[in-house]
Design a protein around this motif. Structure first.
Motif, PDB file in Angstrom:
ATOM      1  N   UNK A 100       0.827  -1.209   0.000  1.00 16.21           N
ATOM      2  CA  UNK A 100       0.000   0.000   0.000  1.00 16.21           C
ATOM      3  C   UNK A 100       0.860   1.257   0.000  1.00 16.21           C
ATOM      4  N   UNK A 101       0.341   2.263  -0.692  1.00 17.22           N
ATOM      5  CA  UNK A 101       1.065   3.505  -0.932  1.00 17.22           C
ATOM      6  C   UNK A 101       0.610   4.581   0.046  1.00 17.22           C
ATOM      7  N   UNK A 102      -0.626   4.453   0.472  1.00 15.67           N
ATOM      8  CA  UNK A 102      -1.160   5.328   1.520  1.00 15.67           C
ATOM      9  C   UNK A 102      -2.279   4.575   2.217  1.00 15.67           C
ATOM     10  N   UNK A 103      -2.971   5.226   3.129  1.00 13.55           N
ATOM     11  CA  UNK A 103      -4.043   4.528   3.846  1.00 13.55           C
ATOM     12  C   UNK A 103      -5.422   4.939   3.344  1.00 13.55           C
ATOM     13  N   UNK A 104      -5.462   5.974   2.545  1.00 16.86           N
ATOM     14  CA  UNK A 104      -6.758   6.503   2.118  1.00 16.86           C
ATOM     15  C   UNK A 104      -7.417   5.617   1.068  1.00 16.86           C
ATOM     16  N   UNK A 105      -6.645   5.206   0.079  1.00 14.80           N
ATOM     17  CA  UNK A 105      -7.213   4.379  -0.973  1.00 14.80           C
ATOM     18  C   UNK A 105      -7.653   3.001  -0.435  1.00 14.80           C
ATOM     19  N   UNK A 106      -6.811   2.323   0.348  1.00 11.75           N
ATOM     20  CA  UNK A 106      -7.296   1.077   0.942  1.00 11.75           C
ATOM     21  C   UNK A 106      -8.545   1.297   1.805  1.00 11.75           C
ATOM     22  N   UNK A 107      -8.613   2.455   2.436  1.00 16.54           N
ATOM     23  CA  UNK A 107      -9.788   2.767   3.242  1.00 16.54           C
ATOM     24  C   UNK A 107     -11.035   2.879   2.359  1.00 16.54           C
ATOM     25  N   UNK A 108     -10.900   3.561   1.245  1.00 11.76           N
ATOM     26  CA  UNK A 108     -12.025   3.683   0.314  1.00 11.76           C
ATOM     27  C   UNK A 108     -12.467   2.293  -0.141  1.00 11.76           C
ATOM     28  N   UNK A 109     -11.506   1.464  -0.430  1.00  8.19           N
ATOM     29  CA  UNK A 109     -11.795   0.084  -0.831  1.00  8.19           C
ATOM     30  C   UNK A 109     -12.537  -0.652   0.293  1.00  8.19           C
ATOM     31  N   UNK A 110     -12.075  -0.450   1.504  1.00  5.68           N
ATOM     32  CA  UNK A 110     -12.688  -1.078   2.676  1.00  5.68           C
ATOM     33  C   UNK A 110     -14.145  -0.619   2.838  1.00  5.68           C
ATOM     34  N   UNK A 111     -14.346   0.669   2.655  1.00  2.00           N
ATOM     35  CA  UNK A 111     -15.692   1.230   2.828  1.00  2.00           C
ATOM     36  C   UNK A 111     -16.656   0.624   1.809  1.00  2.00           C
ATOM     37  N   UNK A 112     -16.204   0.511   0.578  1.00  2.00           N
ATOM     38  CA  UNK A 112     -17.070  -0.050  -0.453  1.00  2.00           C
ATOM     39  C   UNK A 112     -17.394  -1.508  -0.131  1.00  2.00           C
ATOM     40  N   UNK A 113     -16.377  -2.237   0.293  1.00  2.00           N
ATOM     41  CA  UNK A 113     -16.584  -3.663   0.566  1.00  2.00           C
ATOM     42  C   UNK A 113     -17.483  -3.910   1.770  1.00  2.00           C
ATOM     43  N   UNK A 114     -17.429  -2.974   2.724  1.00  2.00           N
ATOM     44  CA  UNK A 114     -18.178  -3.191   3.962  1.00  2.00           C
ATOM     45  C   UNK A 114     -19.318  -2.206   4.140  1.00  2.00           C
ATOM     46  N   UNK A 115     -19.778  -1.650   3.019  1.00  2.00           N
ATOM     47  CA  UNK A 115     -20.758  -0.570   3.103  1.00  2.00           C
ATOM     48  C   UNK A 115     -22.022  -0.938   3.873  1.00  2.00           C
ATOM     49  N   UNK A 116     -22.373  -2.209   3.849  1.00  2.00           N
ATOM     50  CA  UNK A 116     -23.627  -2.589   4.517  1.00  2.00           C
ATOM     51  C   UNK A 116     -23.503  -2.674   6.036  1.00  2.00           C
ATOM     52  N   UNK A 117     -22.274  -2.805   6.501  1.00  2.00           N
ATOM     53  CA  UNK A 117     -22.067  -2.927   7.938  1.00  2.00           C
ATOM     54  C   UNK A 117     -21.628  -1.630   8.596  1.00  2.00           C
ATOM     55  N   UNK A 118     -21.239  -0.675   7.761  1.00  2.00           N
ATOM     56  CA  UNK A 118     -20.704   0.565   8.308  1.00  2.00           C
ATOM     57  C   UNK A 118     -21.835   1.519   8.643  1.00  2.00           C
ATOM     58  N   UNK A 119     -21.699   2.178   9.793  1.00  2.00           N
ATOM     59  CA  UNK A 119     -22.648   3.217  10.166  1.00  2.00           C
ATOM     60  C   UNK A 119     -22.080   4.543   9.682  1.00  2.00           C
ATOM     61  N   UNK A 120     -22.779   5.176   8.746  1.00  2.00           N
ATOM     62  CA  UNK A 120     -22.298   6.439   8.199  1.00  2.00           C
ATOM     63  C   UNK A 120     -22.916   7.611   8.941  1.00  2.00           C
ATOM     64  N   UNK A 121     -22.267   8.727   9.036  1.00  2.00           N
ATOM     65  CA  UNK A 121     -20.887   8.991   8.622  1.00  2.00           C
ATOM     66  C   UNK A 121     -19.894   8.181   9.463  1.00  2.00           C
ATOM     67  N   UNK A 122     -18.935   7.599   8.776  1.00  2.00           N
ATOM     68  CA  UNK A 122     -17.982   6.701   9.408  1.00  2.00           C
ATOM     69  C   UNK A 122     -16.723   7.476   9.803  1.00  2.00           C
ATOM     70  N   UNK A 123     -16.442   7.445  11.086  1.00  2.00           N
ATOM     71  CA  UNK A 123     -15.224   8.107  11.582  1.00  2.00           C
ATOM     72  C   UNK A 123     -14.209   7.033  11.916  1.00  2.00           C
ATOM     73  N   UNK A 124     -13.189   6.905  11.075  1.00  2.00           N
ATOM     74  CA  UNK A 124     -12.213   5.851  11.360  1.00  2.00           C
ATOM     75  C   UNK A 124     -10.804   6.422  11.419  1.00  2.00           C
TER      76      UNK A 124
END
Length: 454
Positions: A100-124
């Motif tokens: 990984x080159x930064x943490x933001x892009x993997x985070x975006x990927x994580x959010x998309x993959x787990x969108x159904x379980x995340x309570x938005x707005x998500x503060x991580x």
RNA sequence: GUGGAUGUAGCUCAGCUGGUUAGAGCGCUGGAUUGUGGUUCCAGAGGUCGUGGGUUCAAGCCCCAUCUUCCACCCCA
């Protein structure tokens, strides 16, 4: 003779002393993140290259560390492709993962993959190393830690304000004087539009980003070189000469880019943020810096950069708003904003200023001198007692010469030494020696815990 | 990726236009002080000079390659 072992270029080992200081940074950052209600996640060190590629601009792709496929990685390559010596094409065949080159892009990927379980707005928040195949130099490593905080799933500019407060809070705790620079990509787009070069926004922003470093003449030179028209460059000049307070700058730039609706939107956002901030007591200096561009091309709104006022080292924290980073992974309409603390650079700054707290070096508070087997047995229960009371303590493992044991305690910065030899045992007491003052007192076993508890 | 510096004891560095056995300070080990560290004094150990080639009667020093670290550019935390 065995060759001296070494580690890859741009990577580092961390000694116990360095780790204690690094942890001090991680702990304070973490404490602040939690104070603002953020929750921690972690993602893998490696991602699929398809996740990483194309997210950081052309330059970013080059700086990605790629991982060779396991097994016979050449099996998918025919001899034609091998001899073609087209490395970028070959890469896609023999490597499908990257660090990984930064943490933001993997985070975006994580959010998309787990969108159904995340309570938005998500503060991580996320504190992990990232890797860049950059050439190392001062404050630049190939492996370094980022401490990211992001709020995703909310357009509110309150989030920007929260991040600014976090930055201020962290650096207040760490005792660093910083200036927080703020700009807005929409204003930059507005500028490009206003001078009739909307297409060249990247070239223009990259060039004016260097203003305070290389001066106005060199910036103009670079713009010409990049193919920006003479007329546009002329129009740009007043913008490069903006000065005054933050509000003065906003007012001036507003006049220049008034024909751009995007630009005006950016102005409005900046005004809103400053308006929020006016009611908050911040220690850091906040500066609207219209030359601040930042290379990552996924930013769409506010952008931040934090610089140390005392040490010249580049930015120690940076971030911004990205309106559609998750869109690339199939979840559109989700906006996020985040910042990233560069732990390694913060470490370098604090080292140079020598402002780490003295007791950041964690070691035992007490050491029992070892006089032999009988004395060991006398000390062991006492040792447990101290540990029960939460006092970190150790016993020297061998009954070496006392001098050697004392040197050990001294070098490790252990504040107290307990001497329990034959004469002390007879009396049911111990001698407690303060290594800083050299004072020594004969006390009872119960007094020992009390004396050290403080 | 481009350009420039650098590498000598554990650490920081000296080492002359190439010339015997490569030095200093700090640190380390031992002793003065067999139950007292941080101060002092005495003694000692430790280097195939980043690595691999080459030039030379002779290389730490000159040449080439390679690696490390650092600096600038590019870019970035």
């Amino acid at each position: 003779m065995a060759q001296k072992p070494s580690i890859p270029k741009g990577t580092r080992d961390f000694s116990p002393n360095e780790m204690a200081r690094r942890n001090y940074i991680f702990d304070t950052v973490k404490r602040v993140f939690q104070l603002y209600g953020f929750q921690q996640i972690e993602t893998p060190a490696m991602e699929n290259l398809s996740t990483l590629m194309g997210k950081y601009g052309e330059e970013g792709d080059k700086l990605l560390f790629k991982i060779l496929n396991s097994g016979d990685y050449l099996s998918a390559v025919n001899s034609e492709e091998l001899t073609a010596s087209n490395s970028s094409k070959l890469t896609t065949k023999i490597s499908e993962k990257g660090l990984r080159y930064d943490l933001t892009v993997p985070f975006a990927r994580y959010v998309v993959q787990n969108q159904n379980d995340i309570v938005f707005p998500f503060r991580r928040y996320q504190i992990q190393p990232v890797w860049r195949a950059d050439r190392p130099q001062k404050g630049r490593y190939r492996e370094f830690y980022q401490c990211d905080v992001d709020i995703i799933g909310s357009d509110s500019l309150l989030n920007e304000v929260e991040l600014i407060q976090i930055v201020d809070h962290v650096y207040r705790f760490l005792g660093l004087k910083v200036v927080i620079k703020i700009n807005n990509r929409k204003i930059l787009a507005g500028i490009a539009e206003a001078i009739g070069e909307a297409e060249r926004i990247v070239d223009i922003t990259v060039a004016i980003d260097k203003l305070d470093k290389i001066g106005i003449d060199k910036v103009n030179e670079e713009l010409i070189h990049k193919g920006v028209t003479h007329e546009a460059i002329l129009k740009l000049q007043p913008i490069l000469h903006l000065n005054g307070s933050n509000t003065e700058k906003i007012n001036q730039i507003e006049r220049v880019i008034s024909m751009s609706s995007t630009g005006l939107q950016g102005i409005k956002e900046v005004r809103t943020i400053f308006n929020y901030l006016s009611g908050i007591n911040l220690e850091s200096e906040i500066e609207l810096d219209l030359t601040l561009a930042r290379g990552l091309n996924y930013y769409t709104g506010a952008i931040f950069e934090v610089k140390s006022k005392d040490v010249e080292i580049g930015s120690i924290t940076g971030g911004g708003r990205y309106d559609d980073l998750t869109g690339i992974f199939g979840l559109s309409g989700v906006s996020g904003v985040g910042i990233s603390f560069g732990a390694d650079r913060i470490y370098d700054v604090m080292s140079q200023l020598d402002i780490f707290p003295k007791d950041a070096m964690a070691s035992s508070k007490v050491m029992f001198v070892n006089f032999g087997e009988k004395e060991e047995c006398y000390c062991l229960p006492l040792l447990s007692c101290l540990r029960q009371a939460g006092i970190s303590s150790e016993i020297y493992p061998d009954s070496d010469k006392m001098k050697k044991q004392m040197v050990y305690a001294n070098r490790k910065g252990i504040k107290f030494v307990v001497l329990a030899g034959e004469s002390e045992i007879e009396k049911g007491m111990v001698n407690l020696k303060n290594m800083e003052t050299g004072e020594q007192q004969l006390i009872s076993v119960t007094e020992l815990v009390i004396a050290l508890k403080v």
